[in-house]
Design a protein around this motif. Structure first.
Motif, PDB file in Angstrom:
ATOM      1  N   LEU A 136      12.255  42.822  45.541  1.00 21.68           N
ATOM      2  CA  LEU A 136      12.759  42.012  44.428  1.00 21.68           C
ATOM      3  C   LEU A 136      12.160  40.605  44.449  1.00 21.68           C
ATOM      4  N   VAL A 137      12.020  40.035  45.634  1.00 23.19           N
ATOM      5  CA  VAL A 137      11.404  38.709  45.753  1.00 23.19           C
ATOM      6  C   VAL A 137       9.922  38.800  45.409  1.00 23.19           C
ATOM      7  N   LYS A 138       9.243  39.846  45.904  1.00 22.78           N
ATOM      8  CA  LYS A 138       7.818  40.011  45.589  1.00 22.78           C
ATOM      9  C   LYS A 138       7.589  40.126  44.086  1.00 22.78           C
ATOM     10  N   LYS A 139       8.479  40.848  43.385  1.00 27.11           N
ATOM     11  CA  LYS A 139       8.349  41.034  41.937  1.00 27.11           C
ATOM     12  C   LYS A 139       8.795  39.808  41.147  1.00 27.11           C
ATOM     13  N   GLY A 140       9.436  38.848  41.814  1.00 23.72           N
ATOM     14  CA  GLY A 140       9.925  37.666  41.127  1.00 23.72           C
ATOM     15  C   GLY A 140      11.268  37.864  40.462  1.00 23.72           C
ATOM     16  N   GLU A 141      11.929  38.991  40.719  1.00 22.07           N
ATOM     17  CA  GLU A 141      13.238  39.256  40.123  1.00 22.07           C
ATOM     18  C   GLU A 141      14.347  38.479  40.823  1.00 22.07           C
ATOM     19  N   VAL A 142      14.131  38.177  42.090  1.00 20.86           N
ATOM     20  CA  VAL A 142      15.035  37.342  42.879  1.00 20.86           C
ATOM     21  C   VAL A 142      14.174  36.230  43.439  1.00 20.86           C
ATOM     22  N   SER A 143      14.668  35.029  43.367  1.00 17.19           N
ATOM     23  CA  SER A 143      13.849  33.887  43.749  1.00 17.19           C
ATOM     24  C   SER A 143      13.813  33.632  45.256  1.00 17.19           C
ATOM     25  N   ILE A 144      14.918  33.902  45.930  1.00 14.71           N
ATOM     26  CA  ILE A 144      15.027  33.584  47.350  1.00 14.71           C
ATOM     27  C   ILE A 144      16.007  34.570  47.980  1.00 14.71           C
ATOM     28  N   ALA A 145      15.771  34.922  49.238  1.00 14.50           N
ATOM     29  CA  ALA A 145      16.662  35.883  49.906  1.00 14.50           C
ATOM     30  C   ALA A 145      16.576  35.714  51.413  1.00 14.50           C
ATOM     31  N   ILE A 146      17.623  36.136  52.070  1.00 15.18           N
ATOM     32  CA  ILE A 146      17.606  36.278  53.526  1.00 15.18           C
ATOM     33  C   ILE A 146      17.580  37.766  53.772  1.00 15.18           C
ATOM     34  N   ILE A 147      16.551  38.220  54.510  1.00 19.20           N
ATOM     35  CA  ILE A 147      16.375  39.661  54.710  1.00 19.20           C
ATOM     36  C   ILE A 147      16.248  40.005  56.184  1.00 19.20           C
ATOM     37  N   GLY A 148      16.597  41.241  56.506  1.00 18.10           N
ATOM     38  CA  GLY A 148      16.303  41.814  57.807  1.00 18.10           C
ATOM     39  C   GLY A 148      15.044  42.638  57.660  1.00 18.10           C
ATOM     40  N   HIS A 149      14.169  42.609  58.682  1.00 17.15           N
ATOM     41  CA  HIS A 149      12.927  43.380  58.598  1.00 17.15           C
ATOM     42  C   HIS A 149      12.504  43.842  59.974  1.00 17.15           C
ATOM     43  N   ASP A 150      11.561  44.781  59.995  1.00 21.14           N
ATOM     44  CA  ASP A 150      11.211  45.469  61.238  1.00 21.14           C
ATOM     45  C   ASP A 150       9.939  44.976  61.908  1.00 21.14           C
ATOM     46  N   SER A 151       9.294  43.954  61.368  1.00 14.63           N
ATOM     47  CA  SER A 151       8.120  43.387  62.034  1.00 14.63           C
ATOM     48  C   SER A 151       8.205  41.870  61.951  1.00 14.63           C
ATOM     49  N   ARG A 152       7.560  41.206  62.884  1.00 13.14           N
ATOM     50  CA  ARG A 152       7.657  39.757  62.987  1.00 13.14           C
ATOM     51  C   ARG A 152       7.241  39.060  61.696  1.00 13.14           C
ATOM     52  N   ASP A 153       6.122  39.467  61.122  1.00 10.56           N
ATOM     53  CA  ASP A 153       5.570  38.762  59.976  1.00 10.56           C
ATOM     54  C   ASP A 153       5.593  39.602  58.713  1.00 10.56           C
ATOM     55  N   ILE A 154       5.842  38.929  57.607  1.00 15.19           N
ATOM     56  CA  ILE A 154       5.721  39.546  56.294  1.00 15.19           C
ATOM     57  C   ILE A 154       4.368  39.085  55.767  1.00 15.19           C
ATOM     58  N   ASN A 155       3.420  39.981  55.812  1.00 12.95           N
ATOM     59  CA  ASN A 155       2.040  39.626  55.482  1.00 12.95           C
ATOM     60  C   ASN A 155       1.788  39.722  53.985  1.00 12.95           C
ATOM     61  N   ASP A 156       2.176  38.671  53.285  1.00 14.61           N
ATOM     62  CA  ASP A 156       1.947  38.575  51.844  1.00 14.61           C
ATOM     63  C   ASP A 156       1.690  37.110  51.537  1.00 14.61           C
ATOM     64  N   PRO A 157       0.522  36.778  51.015  1.00 16.74           N
ATOM     65  CA  PRO A 157       0.202  35.373  50.771  1.00 16.74           C
ATOM     66  C   PRO A 157       1.098  34.704  49.726  1.00 16.74           C
ATOM     67  N   ASN A 158       1.812  35.491  48.935  1.00 16.28           N
ATOM     68  CA  ASN A 158       2.705  34.931  47.918  1.00 16.28           C
ATOM     69  C   ASN A 158       4.105  34.641  48.447  1.00 16.28           C
ATOM     70  N   ILE A 159       4.390  35.108  49.657  1.00 18.52           N
ATOM     71  CA  ILE A 159       5.730  34.965  50.218  1.00 18.52           C
ATOM     72  C   ILE A 159       5.748  33.869  51.275  1.00 18.52           C
ATOM     73  N   LEU A 160       6.677  32.928  51.101  1.00 18.13           N
ATOM     74  CA  LEU A 160       6.958  31.949  52.143  1.00 18.13           C
ATOM     75  C   LEU A 160       8.031  32.564  53.023  1.00 18.13           C
ATOM     76  N   GLN A 161       7.750  32.673  54.306  1.00 13.65           N
ATOM     77  CA  GLN A 161       8.690  33.266  55.256  1.00 13.65           C
ATOM     78  C   GLN A 161       9.085  32.224  56.278  1.00 13.65           C
ATOM     79  N   ILE A 162      10.379  32.045  56.465  1.00 18.66           N
ATOM     80  CA  ILE A 162      10.889  31.150  57.497  1.00 18.66           C
ATOM     81  C   ILE A 162      11.770  31.995  58.419  1.00 18.66           C
TER      82      ILE A 162
END
Length: 169
Positions: free
Chosen positions: A4-30
């Protein structure tokens, strides 16, 4: 949420994920949190007295975990494939409360991160030798147009998370 964040449908989110990095140049990950996955068992379960377990300790046990669609499921699938845990030894449920209730009332082993287990369940946490990790991050799409209010909100959330969590791990 990531999609949803990648598509721009949601502007910001806190997510759980299975790898250290989210490798997408359009995504700011903190990064917010990294947790080791663990096994959760009823106090009467034979593993309840162990501090750390290996696959030899639970090779004949039955697991219960979250169903497809949950990050826990992806982590569990990778882990069980590596440990050769297959078939009838695994049961899936659609709700966190269901997994925890079944683990508390049977000898099934729940595979969960600490973040989803609360004090209302009578379960014992058992560490896994070389456990998989569960990551939590604040993410936002850097290219999505925002209203002024949304942009201020996003900026404030990024500041809070950066100030509070960026130095932890």
């Amino acid at each position: 949420m990531l999609q949803l964040v990648k598509k721009g449908e949601v502007s910001i989110a806190i997510i759980g994920h299975d790898s250290r990095d989210i490798n997408d140049p359009n995504i700011l990950q903190i990064p917010v949190l990294v947790q080791e996955m663990a096994l959760w068992v009823a106090p009467t379960h034979p593993l309840a007295s162990k501090k750390v377990v290996t696959e030899e300790d639970f090779k004949n046990d039955v697991f219960i975990s979250l169903s497809e669609g949950y990050t826990h499921h992806r982590i569990f699938e990778k882990w069980t494939q590596g440990k050769k845990i297959y078939g009838p030894n695994v049961v899936f449920a659609n709700e966190i409360k269901t997994v925890l209730s079944i683990a508390a009332s049977t000898h099934m082993i729940a595979f969960m991160s600490n973040i989803v287990v609360d004090d209302t369940h009578d379960l014992v946490r058992v560490s896994i030798q070389n456990p998989p990790k569960f990551y939590v991050s604040l993410i936002l799409n850097k290219n999505t147009e925002q209203t002024l209010f949304q942009q201020k909100f996003n900026d404030e959330m990024v500041k809070i998370v950066t100030d509070v969590f960026s130095k932890k791990e």
